[in-house]
Design a protein around this motif. Structure first.
Motif, PDB file in Angstrom:
ATOM      1  N   GLU A   1       0.849  -1.181   0.000  1.00  0.00           N
ATOM      2  CA  GLU A   1       0.000   0.000   0.000  1.00  0.00           C
ATOM      3  C   GLU A   1       0.886   1.234   0.000  1.00  0.00           C
ATOM      4  O   GLU A   1       1.848   1.314   0.740  1.00  0.00           O
ATOM      5  CB  GLU A   1      -0.898   0.012   1.245  1.00  0.00           C
ATOM      6  N   LEU A   2       0.535   2.196  -0.835  1.00  0.00           N
ATOM      7  CA  LEU A   2       1.288   3.451  -0.930  1.00  0.00           C
ATOM      8  C   LEU A   2       0.378   4.624  -0.601  1.00  0.00           C
ATOM      9  O   LEU A   2      -0.838   4.518  -0.740  1.00  0.00           O
ATOM     10  CB  LEU A   2       1.844   3.638  -2.337  1.00  0.00           C
ATOM     11  N   ALA A   3       0.996   5.704  -0.231  1.00  0.00           N
ATOM     12  CA  ALA A   3       0.238   6.924   0.047  1.00  0.00           C
ATOM     13  C   ALA A   3       1.018   8.100  -0.516  1.00  0.00           C
ATOM     14  O   ALA A   3       2.239   8.085  -0.551  1.00  0.00           O
ATOM     15  CB  ALA A   3       0.018   7.097   1.534  1.00  0.00           C
ATOM     16  N   ILE A   4       0.288   9.089  -0.961  1.00  0.00           N
ATOM     17  CA  ILE A   4       0.891  10.345  -1.387  1.00  0.00           C
ATOM     18  C   ILE A   4       0.424  11.417  -0.421  1.00  0.00           C
ATOM     19  O   ILE A   4      -0.779  11.612  -0.226  1.00  0.00           O
ATOM     20  CB  ILE A   4       0.490  10.708  -2.835  1.00  0.00           C
ATOM     21  N   LYS A   5       1.371  12.087   0.203  1.00  0.00           N
ATOM     22  CA  LYS A   5       1.045  13.147   1.153  1.00  0.00           C
ATOM     23  C   LYS A   5       1.468  14.468   0.555  1.00  0.00           C
ATOM     24  O   LYS A   5       2.595  14.616   0.108  1.00  0.00           O
ATOM     25  CB  LYS A   5       1.759  12.911   2.481  1.00  0.00           C
TER      26      LYS A   5
END
Length: 99
Positions: free
Chosen positions: A94-98
């Motif tokens: 799982e990846l996230a962009i902040k």
């Protein structure tokens, strides 16, 4: 009696590496993320009871490549990271962009 003035981690980084957005600070943060990724792979491998070689065989890479990622010596390609996590560890990436 000597007084010790403790700083928060954020204050320490601001003082010694500059504010967020400066080149030196960005390099520090990038290095930390790479280090953290290696630690996460290491911990997951240990939790699954796998050796470097077993994880490498399951994910289609080499024992030394897994070791170099875990020791923050090698940057990992996204496609290879997916194979390590999904095929090798049986997990989900799982990846996230902040912003």
């Amino acid at each position: 009696m000597k007084t010790i003035n403790l700083k928060t981690l954020s204050e320490f980084k601001d003082e010694f590496y500059g504010k967020n957005g400066t080149e030196k600070r960005d390099n520090l943060e990038k290095g930390y993320e790479q280090f953290k990724l290696g630690v996460m792979i290491h911990e997951a491998r240990i939790q699954r009871g796998l050796t470097h070689e077993e994880l490498a065989n399951k994910s289609g890479t080499t024992k030394s490549y897994i070791s170099r990622i875990e020791n923050n010596i090698k940057e990992v390609r996204f496609s290879t990271l997916q194979k390590i996590v999904e095929l090798g560890l049986g997990g989900k990436l799982e990846l996230a962009i902040k912003l």
